[in-house]
Design a protein around this motif. Structure first.
Motif: not given
Length: 198
Positions: A112-121
């Protein structure tokens, strides 16, 4: 000469004492492990659903990703709830991938991360973006309040086992739950308090 004999006798006495102490310690540690339960995947709260209907989500790469419901391939499905800011989640990603490959279980990562956090993952942890969805509702239905949290679904979409996981043994305990018929390792031990004594 007498002093040498006394010194040697003292050394032998010390050696025997140390050996006896070590044997006693080993015996006590063995007893300790017999009485301490192995920690399985911890289930902190009961979910509001025991069956997950088929839902299709847009994965991180823009493709469709389906979770729940009857699976035509006959595979079980493991949902691993993770966060890019959680170091234990990062550790569990390769462990869970290896576990699912070995057990022939379909793996989906949920965040449930932000879009930026998701891409970083995706970038930093080498996650297949086609198997990562960003969704909060599924976690709420399954009572996921901490991560990393694993939910094992049957081929029918029923929740087979669930719990917090931070090592491979916790993942394997989800399969043990399936074999015993109990919803968690904790409930099995509560029903069989002398199980470890054997």
């Amino acid at each position: 000469m007498t002093e040498l004999i006394v010194a040697q006798g003292t050394l032998w006495l010390l050696l025997v004492t140390v050996a006896m102490t070590m044997l006693l310690l080993l015996w006590r540690i063995r007893e300790f492990y017999r009485h301490v339960a192995p920690l399985g995947a911890l289930t902190p709260a009961q979910p509001s659903v025991s069956h997950l209907e088929r839902h299709t989500f847009i994965a991180s790469d823009g493709s469709c990703c389906t979770i729940g419901g009857i699976r035509p391939d006959g595979q079980r499905q493991l949902l691993l709830f993770i966060s890019g800011t959680c170091p234990v989640s990062k550790k569990m990603i390769p462990v869970t991938r290896s576990f699912c490959d070995r057990e022939n279980i379909s793996l989906i990562f949920v965040t449930d991360d932000t879009a930026e956090g998701e891409q970083k993952l995706v970038r930093t942890l080498d996650i297949d973006s086609g198997h990562l969805i960003n969704n909060t509702e599924t976690g709420r239905m399954l009572a996921v309040d901490r991560v990393p949290f694993a939910v094992l679904l049957k081929q029918s979409g029923d929740v087979e086992a669930r719990g917090l996981v931070n090592n491979r043994e916790h993942l394997e305990s989800l399969l043990t739950v399936t074999e015993t018929g109990y919803e968690s390792i904790q409930s099995f031990l509560a029903a069989h308090p002398h199980a470890l004594a054997s």
